[in-house]
Scaffold this active site. Structure first.
Site, PDB file in Angstrom:
ATOM      1  N   SER A  95       0.833  -1.204   0.000  1.00 51.75           N
ATOM      2  CA  SER A  95       0.000   0.000   0.000  1.00 51.75           C
ATOM      3  C   SER A  95       0.870   1.257   0.000  1.00 51.75           C
ATOM      4  CB  SER A  95      -0.947  -0.048   1.207  1.00 51.75           C
ATOM      5  OG  SER A  95      -1.994   0.879   1.085  1.00 51.75           O
ATOM      6  N   ASP A 110      -5.847  -4.050  -1.849  1.00 49.32           N
ATOM      7  CA  ASP A 110      -4.748  -3.705  -0.940  1.00 49.32           C
ATOM      8  C   ASP A 110      -4.013  -4.950  -0.443  1.00 49.32           C
ATOM      9  OD1 ASP A 110      -3.258  -2.832   1.400  1.00 49.32           O
ATOM     10  OD2 ASP A 110      -4.453  -1.006   1.309  1.00 49.32           O
TER      11      ASP A 110
END
Length: 345
Positions: free
Chosen positions: A41, A205
């Site tokens: 991320s 993610d």
């Protein structure tokens, strides 16, 4: 100049804290040199910029100049109807925001520094224990929710997607890794239908499966490591019993708790294990949320300073020789080690 590999935890908009810690590591009297970097991320974004050759000072400037509210890109058809687009995206597109601005920003920043495909990040390291097809300067963690798999890109392109990693765009993997659930629409990655059975997979993610992959570069053979893998974590070091209590009083709080659990539960073992905790820089980011896209200049400065403080505290006690001997208690005690022993190349 001590050598190290570096792993960066994901943390949404809190990337300035990562940059602060890295700045402290490379501006000390005996600066660190990073061979490989990995991240999830926000950690993937900062790691990709490092791998592309940007200095921490340049990355800080990029972060300082960026208006994070631009990440809140609702579908254009709803441009004149504030918040309607976000609601539509959440209900029908699996995420409030499109994520196109973030994708372009990452791609343009990398391209300006000579990086487009993974071929631009190959690393010639004959002493590595990694097989030749895994010798890259960067590894990005992505969650393949189509099949419930964790992808380590570019390592898994060929075996799990059936494509040549050197033909794939680095920005695609980083954008996929930063697809915070509920906030950004998932990223669809193309695959070889003959190898996978489908033309694409749905990615979100990487923090859903591993937000802090601190062991990703650890040797799996019987040879001694040439240098340590150090990590930067966007939270203070706490035990399970010290974790803040969340009552989940309503649906919104429950959704936030679900997201928080997804991002932290898998890697809890790394925080609790002294072998991992003792080589981790912990940064207290209390008061800052993962999805606070309205950070002020002062907020970014605060996060940066906290990163510097976290790294400074770690470097005062870190000792590679003690770690190799398994003396984790000494390293975690907070007592300065004198004289310091630098990593051996």
């Amino acid at each position: 100049m001590p050598d190290a590999d570096l792993v960066l935890e994901g943390g949404g908009v809190k990337g300035s804290a990562l940059v602060g810690a890295i700045t402290e590591m490379v501006t000390r009297a005996d600066p660190y040199r990073f061979h490989r970097v990995a991240g999830t991320s926000a950690g993937a974004i900062v790691a990709s910029f490092l791998a592309a050759g940007l200095s921490p000072a340049a990355i800080k400037q990029i972060m300082d100049d960026l208006d994070f509210t631009q990440f809140e890109d609702e579908p254009k058809v709803f441009a004149h109807l504030p918040h309607i687009g976000a609601t539509f995206g959440l209900l029908f597109k699996e995420g409030m925001f499109v994520g196109d601005f973030m994708h372009r920003w990452i791609a343009d920043t990398l391209a300006a520094n000579g990086v487009r495909t993974w071929a631009d990040l190959k690393e010639d390291d004959p002493g590595s224990a990694l097989p030749p097809d895994q010798r890259y300067k960067l590894v990005v963690i992505v969650s393949d929710v189509s099949r419930g798999l964790m992808l380590r890109l570019p390592w898994d392109y060929r075996s799990l997607l059936g494509v040549d990693p050197d033909s794939q765009l680095v920005a695609d993997a980083v954008r996929a890794s930063a697809s915070i659930p509920f906030f950004f629409q998932p990223f669809r990655m193309q695959t070889d239908v003959a190898a996978v059975g489908h033309t694409e997979i749905v990615c979100t993610d990487g923090g859903m499966l591993s937000n802090y992959p601190i062991d990703i570069f650890d040797r799996r053979d019987d040879e001694k490591s040439r240098w340590p893998t150090l990590g930067i974590k966007l939270s203070a070091r706490t035990s399970v019993t010290q974790t803040p209590w969340s009552p989940d009083a309503d649906s919104i709080q429950l959704a936030r708790s679900l997201l928080s659990t997804m991002l932290s539960a898998h890697d809890r073992v790394h925080v609790d294990d002294p072998a991992f905790a003792s080589r981790t820089i912990f940064i207290d980011t209390t008061g800052f949320g993962v999805t606070d896209f309205h950070l002020t200049a002062e907020d970014k400065s605060t996060l940066f300073r906290r990163g510097v403080t976290g790294a400074d505290k770690f470097l005062a006690t870190w000792n590679w020789e003690l770690w190799k001997k398994g003396d984790f208690t000494q390293l975690l005690s907070g007592a300065p080690v004198s004289p310091p022993t630098l990593p051996i190349r």
